[in-house]
Scaffold this motif. Structure first.
Motif, PDB file in Angstrom:
ATOM      1  N   GLY A 100       0.268  -0.947  -0.095  1.00 15.71           N
ATOM      2  CA  GLY A 100      -0.037   0.507   0.221  1.00 15.71           C
ATOM      3  C   GLY A 100       0.653   1.397  -0.194  1.00 15.71           C
ATOM      4  N   GLU A 101       2.123   0.917  -0.005  1.00 16.84           N
ATOM      5  CA  GLU A 101       2.873   2.124  -0.130  1.00 16.84           C
ATOM      6  C   GLU A 101       3.636   2.914  -1.543  1.00 16.84           C
ATOM      7  OE1 GLU A 101       6.969   3.320   2.630  1.00 16.84           O
ATOM      8  OE2 GLU A 101       6.513   1.592   2.328  1.00 16.84           O
ATOM      9  N   THR A 102       3.743   3.789  -1.612  1.00 15.47           N
ATOM     10  CA  THR A 102       4.495   4.770  -3.336  1.00 15.47           C
ATOM     11  C   THR A 102       5.901   5.236  -2.517  1.00 15.47           C
ATOM     12  OG1 THR A 102       2.212   4.785  -4.105  1.00 15.47           O
ATOM     13  CG2 THR A 102       4.128   6.256  -4.723  1.00 15.47           C
ATOM     14  N   VAL A 103       6.948   4.673  -3.512  1.00 11.74           N
ATOM     15  CA  VAL A 103       8.124   5.450  -3.238  1.00 11.74           C
ATOM     16  C   VAL A 103       8.955   6.068  -4.700  1.00 11.74           C
ATOM     17  CG1 VAL A 103       8.893   4.194  -0.838  1.00 11.74           C
ATOM     18  CG2 VAL A 103       9.504   3.338  -3.360  1.00 11.74           C
ATOM     19  N   LEU A 104       9.085   6.958  -4.393  1.00 15.49           N
ATOM     20  CA  LEU A 104       9.672   8.046  -5.616  1.00 15.49           C
ATOM     21  C   LEU A 104      11.008   6.942  -6.396  1.00 15.49           C
ATOM     22  CD1 LEU A 104       9.205  11.371  -5.193  1.00 15.49           C
ATOM     23  CD2 LEU A 104       8.104   9.760  -6.648  1.00 15.49           C
ATOM     24  N   GLY A 105      11.181   6.539  -7.597  1.00 16.39           N
ATOM     25  CA  GLY A 105      12.735   6.128  -7.574  1.00 16.39           C
ATOM     26  C   GLY A 105      13.237   6.615  -9.028  1.00 16.39           C
ATOM     27  N   SER A 106      14.124   6.234  -9.768  1.00 14.72           N
ATOM     28  CA  SER A 106      14.997   6.914 -10.664  1.00 14.72           C
ATOM     29  C   SER A 106      14.325   7.037 -11.886  1.00 14.72           C
ATOM     30  CB  SER A 106      16.488   6.259 -10.949  1.00 14.72           C
ATOM     31  OG  SER A 106      16.144   4.771 -11.798  1.00 14.72           O
ATOM     32  N   ASP A 107      15.133   7.719 -12.806  1.00 16.14           N
ATOM     33  CA  ASP A 107      14.083   8.274 -14.312  1.00 16.14           C
ATOM     34  C   ASP A 107      14.265   6.407 -14.874  1.00 16.14           C
ATOM     35  OD1 ASP A 107      14.021  10.349 -14.329  1.00 16.14           O
ATOM     36  OD2 ASP A 107      15.050  10.898 -15.560  1.00 16.14           O
ATOM     37  N   LEU A 108      13.104   6.187 -14.976  1.00 23.02           N
ATOM     38  CA  LEU A 108      12.703   4.756 -16.496  1.00 23.02           C
ATOM     39  C   LEU A 108      13.776   4.585 -16.815  1.00 23.02           C
ATOM     40  CD1 LEU A 108      11.685   1.637 -16.327  1.00 23.02           C
ATOM     41  CD2 LEU A 108       9.757   2.347 -17.896  1.00 23.02           C
ATOM     42  N   ALA A 109      14.663   3.005 -16.818  1.00 24.56           N
ATOM     43  CA  ALA A 109      15.086   2.707 -17.805  1.00 24.56           C
ATOM     44  C   ALA A 109      15.019   1.780 -18.031  1.00 24.56           C
ATOM     45  CB  ALA A 109      17.063   2.115 -17.140  1.00 24.56           C
ATOM     46  N   THR A 110      15.716   1.392 -20.183  1.00 24.87           N
ATOM     47  CA  THR A 110      14.835  -0.077 -20.762  1.00 24.87           C
ATOM     48  C   THR A 110      16.169  -0.266 -21.472  1.00 24.87           C
ATOM     49  OG1 THR A 110      12.613   1.001 -20.776  1.00 24.87           O
ATOM     50  CG2 THR A 110      13.244  -1.304 -22.515  1.00 24.87           C
ATOM     51  N   HIS A 111      16.551  -1.733 -20.838  1.00 22.14           N
ATOM     52  CA  HIS A 111      17.800  -2.533 -21.277  1.00 22.14           C
ATOM     53  C   HIS A 111      17.308  -4.060 -21.624  1.00 22.14           C
ATOM     54  CE1 HIS A 111      19.741  -0.100 -18.876  1.00 22.14           C
ATOM     55  NE2 HIS A 111      19.669  -0.050 -18.335  1.00 22.14           N
ATOM     56  N   PRO A 112      17.746  -4.649 -22.992  1.00 21.61           N
ATOM     57  CA  PRO A 112      18.084  -6.087 -23.588  1.00 21.61           C
ATOM     58  C   PRO A 112      18.301  -7.000 -22.340  1.00 21.61           C
ATOM     59  CG  PRO A 112      19.544  -5.040 -24.409  1.00 21.61           C
ATOM     60  CD  PRO A 112      18.542  -3.690 -23.897  1.00 21.61           C
ATOM     61  N   GLY A 113      17.207  -8.443 -21.893  1.00 16.69           N
ATOM     62  CA  GLY A 113      17.045  -8.355 -20.640  1.00 16.69           C
ATOM     63  C   GLY A 113      16.287 -10.477 -20.770  1.00 16.69           C
ATOM     64  N   GLY A 114      16.308 -11.441 -19.974  1.00 20.21           N
ATOM     65  CA  GLY A 114      15.520 -11.956 -20.260  1.00 20.21           C
ATOM     66  C   GLY A 114      16.923 -13.300 -20.189  1.00 20.21           C
ATOM     67  N   LYS A 115      16.468 -14.131 -18.938  1.00 18.93           N
ATOM     68  CA  LYS A 115      17.299 -15.371 -18.591  1.00 18.93           C
ATOM     69  C   LYS A 115      18.111 -16.173 -19.839  1.00 18.93           C
ATOM     70  CE  LYS A 115      17.472 -16.722 -14.691  1.00 18.93           C
ATOM     71  NZ  LYS A 115      18.143 -16.645 -14.239  1.00 18.93           N
ATOM     72  N   GLY A 116      17.181 -16.346 -20.544  1.00 19.63           N
ATOM     73  CA  GLY A 116      17.082 -16.828 -22.315  1.00 19.63           C
ATOM     74  C   GLY A 116      18.786 -16.073 -22.256  1.00 19.63           C
ATOM     75  N   ALA A 117      18.305 -14.625 -23.878  1.00 16.59           N
ATOM     76  CA  ALA A 117      18.635 -14.063 -23.926  1.00 16.59           C
ATOM     77  C   ALA A 117      19.657 -13.140 -23.679  1.00 16.59           C
ATOM     78  CB  ALA A 117      18.076 -11.837 -24.416  1.00 16.59           C
ATOM     79  N   ASN A 118      20.336 -13.422 -21.801  1.00 20.36           N
ATOM     80  CA  ASN A 118      21.085 -12.731 -21.761  1.00 20.36           C
ATOM     81  C   ASN A 118      22.043 -13.501 -21.850  1.00 20.36           C
ATOM     82  OD1 ASN A 118      20.070 -10.398 -20.159  1.00 20.36           O
ATOM     83  ND2 ASN A 118      19.554 -10.867 -18.197  1.00 20.36           N
ATOM     84  N   GLN A 119      22.126 -15.446 -20.804  1.00 21.70           N
ATOM     85  CA  GLN A 119      23.296 -16.342 -21.339  1.00 21.70           C
ATOM     86  C   GLN A 119      23.284 -16.061 -22.413  1.00 21.70           C
ATOM     87  OE1 GLN A 119      21.529 -19.594 -19.743  1.00 21.70           O
ATOM     88  NE2 GLN A 119      20.934 -18.847 -17.713  1.00 21.70           N
ATOM     89  N   ALA A 120      22.569 -15.884 -23.639  1.00 23.91           N
ATOM     90  CA  ALA A 120      23.370 -16.082 -25.373  1.00 23.91           C
ATOM     91  C   ALA A 120      24.623 -14.695 -25.623  1.00 23.91           C
ATOM     92  CB  ALA A 120      22.209 -16.108 -26.080  1.00 23.91           C
ATOM     93  N   VAL A 121      23.997 -13.884 -25.026  1.00 27.22           N
ATOM     94  CA  VAL A 121      24.373 -12.603 -25.126  1.00 27.22           C
ATOM     95  C   VAL A 121      26.105 -12.673 -23.985  1.00 27.22           C
ATOM     96  CG1 VAL A 121      25.066 -10.147 -24.622  1.00 27.22           C
ATOM     97  CG2 VAL A 121      22.715 -10.718 -25.464  1.00 27.22           C
ATOM     98  N   ALA A 122      26.027 -13.469 -22.824  1.00 27.20           N
ATOM     99  CA  ALA A 122      27.530 -13.422 -21.969  1.00 27.20           C
ATOM    100  C   ALA A 122      28.367 -14.002 -22.520  1.00 27.20           C
ATOM    101  CB  ALA A 122      26.616 -14.481 -20.602  1.00 27.20           C
ATOM    102  N   VAL A 123      27.418 -15.416 -23.480  1.00 31.44           N
ATOM    103  CA  VAL A 123      28.305 -16.484 -24.041  1.00 31.44           C
ATOM    104  C   VAL A 123      29.244 -16.081 -24.652  1.00 31.44           C
ATOM    105  CG1 VAL A 123      28.048 -18.964 -25.588  1.00 31.44           C
ATOM    106  CG2 VAL A 123      27.126 -18.223 -22.462  1.00 31.44           C
ATOM    107  N   ALA A 124      28.226 -15.056 -26.337  1.00 31.46           N
ATOM    108  CA  ALA A 124      29.063 -14.351 -27.134  1.00 31.46           C
ATOM    109  C   ALA A 124      30.025 -13.119 -26.744  1.00 31.46           C
ATOM    110  CB  ALA A 124      28.308 -13.947 -27.906  1.00 31.46           C
ATOM    111  N   ARG A 125      29.924 -12.348 -25.311  1.00 33.49           N
ATOM    112  CA  ARG A 125      30.453 -11.631 -25.246  1.00 33.49           C
ATOM    113  C   ARG A 125      32.309 -11.971 -24.850  1.00 33.49           C
ATOM    114  NH1 ARG A 125      27.843  -6.964 -22.345  1.00 33.49           N
ATOM    115  NH2 ARG A 125      26.658  -6.186 -24.786  1.00 33.49           N
ATOM    116  N   LEU A 126      31.921 -13.769 -24.367  1.00 28.91           N
ATOM    117  CA  LEU A 126      33.158 -14.727 -23.950  1.00 28.91           C
ATOM    118  C   LEU A 126      33.536 -14.429 -25.000  1.00 28.91           C
ATOM    119  CD1 LEU A 126      31.980 -15.638 -20.343  1.00 28.91           C
ATOM    120  CD2 LEU A 126      33.833 -13.709 -20.811  1.00 28.91           C
ATOM    121  N   GLY A 127      33.127 -14.917 -25.889  1.00 28.46           N
ATOM    122  CA  GLY A 127      34.076 -15.282 -27.050  1.00 28.46           C
ATOM    123  C   GLY A 127      33.141 -16.952 -27.741  1.00 28.46           C
TER     124      GLY A 127
END
Length: 313
Positions: A29-56
Motif C-alpha cells: 500500500g506504499e508509494t516511493v519515488l524512484g529514478s528515471d525508468l531505464a529500458t535494457h535488453p534482458g531475459g534469462k535466455g537472451a542474457n545467457q546467449a549474450v554473455a557467452v558471445a561476449r566471452l568469445g
C-alpha cells in the motif's frame, strides 16, 4: 571431445528489462519515488546467449519475442553481440516479455516478470531447432519459458550427445526424468532449499546455513551434478568425480547492480564446460564472470569480455 558448430545453444526467454532505482522498496500500500525508468535488453535466455558471445563463445538462442518495439530492441541487441537468431521467432499479436525491476542502494534487486511471447515457446519450436540443438556442445535451459519446451529441449540435447545445463530459476518442481539429464543443475542457495523436502535437507541446518550439505542433498535427488551459487560467498559444486562438494571462492568486488549476474555466471559455466573444463574449473571461471557483472548497471550492458574478468577469488 567432439567438435560441434556451437559452444552453447540457449533455449529460453527474451525480455525487455524496465529498471527503476529506489532508496528503499515500498511496503504494501506504499508509494516511493524512484529514478528515471531505464529500458535494457534482458531475459534469462537472451542474457545467457549474450554473455557467452561476449566471452568469445559461439552462441545461438531459441526463443520468442513480440512484434513490438521491445522485440526490435532485443533482436538488435542480440545481433550486435553476434548471437545466432535463426530460431528466434516473432509472435504476431503478443507483446514481448517484460521484467519490471527495482534496484536498491545496495545493488540487490526485486523482479516481476510478465512472460508475454515467452509463454508461447513450446515443443514445436524445439523441433524446428533440432539441427541447431544437435550441433551444440551445451544446451542451456531456464524456467522463464514453459516447462514442455524445456523438457523437449533437454531430451533433444541428450539424444544427440549434448550436455544439458538447467538453471532452475524461477524455482519450480520438475519431472525426475528432466532432473536426471541435468549436468549440472544450477540454483542459488535459497532455490536449492525450496527444491528439497524438509526430510531431504541436511539435518540440524537452516535452509541456507550449510551450502555444502544442500548441494549433497540436492545431488541425491537425481541430477548428474549440482552447482549452488552463493553470491559474494562463491559457489559450491558436486559431481560424480568428487566424494564431497567443492567450494569455489568468488572475487571480491563492489556491487552496483546484481541484475543478470546469475545469467553471466551460468553462461560462463556453460562455455567452459563446452570447451572441456571439469566442473570445478568451469565454476571458478564462471564466478569471475558473475563478479564482473555486478560492477555495472543493467544485465547485458554489464556482461564482461574475457579480458575484463577480475582475478580469481
Amino acid at each position: 571431445m567432439t567438435t560441434r558448430d556451437w559452444d552453447v545453444v540457449v533455449v529460453g526467454s527474451a525480455n525487455a528489462d524496465l529498471v527503476v532505482g529506489v532508496d528503499r522498496r515500498p511496503g504494501p500500500g506504499e508509494t516511493v519515488l524512484g529514478s528515471d525508468l531505464a529500458t535494457h535488453p534482458g531475459g534469462k535466455g537472451a542474457n545467457q546467449a549474450v554473455a557467452v558471445a561476449r566471452l568469445g563463445g559461439r552462441a545461438a538462442l531459441v526463443g520468442r519475442i513480440g512484434d513490438d518495439g521491445h522485440g526490435a530492441l532485443l533482436r538488435d541487441a542480440l545481433a550486435a553481440d553476434g548471437v545466432d537468431l535463426a530460431q528466434l521467432t516473432t509472435t504476431p499479436g503478443v507483446p514481448t516479455g517484460v521484467a519490471m525491476i527495482t534496484v536498491g542502494p545496495d545493488g540487490d534487486n526485486s523482479i516481476v516478470v510478465s512472460p508475454g511471447a515467452n509463454a508461447r515457446l513450446g515443443p514445436a519450436d524445439v523441433a524446428a531447432a533440432r539441427d541447431l540443438i544437435a550441433a551444440a556442445s551445451v544446451v542451456s535451459l531456464q524456467l522463464e519459458v514453459p516447462l514442455p519446451a524445456v523438457e523437449a529441449a533437454a531430451h533433444a540435447a541428450a539424444g544427440t550427445g549434448g550436455r544439458v545445463v538447467l538453471n532452475l530459476s524461477p524455482p519450480a518442481p520438475v519431472p525426475a526424468d528432466l532432473l536426471a539429464l541435468c549436468d549440472p543443475l544450477v540454483v542459488n542457495e535459497h532455490e536449492a532449499a525450496r527444491l528439497l523436502d524438509e526430510d531431504a535437507r541436511p539435518a540440524g541446518h537452516a535452509d541456507s546455513a550449510d551450502p555444502a550439505g544442500l548441494a549433497a542433498a540436492l545431488a541425491r535427488t537425481g541430477p548428474r551434478s549440482v552447482v549452488i551459487t552463493l553470491g559474494a560467498d562463491g559457489v559450491v559444486v558436486t559431481d560424480a568425480a568428487h566424494a564431497a562438494p567443492v567450494r569455489v571462492a568468488s572475487p571480491r568486488v563492489k556491487a552496483v547492480d546484481t541484475t543478470g549476474a546469475g545469467d553471466a555466471f551460468t553462461a560462463a559455466l556453460c562455455l567452459r564446460l563446452a570447451r572441456g573444463d571439469a566442473l570445478p574449473d568451469a565454476a571458478r571461471y564462471a564466478a569471475r564472470a558473475g563478479a564482473a557483472a555486478v560492477r555495472a548497471h543493467g544485465a547485458q550492458s554489464s556482461f564482461p569480455t574475457a579480458d575484463e574478468l577480475p582475478e580469481p577469488g
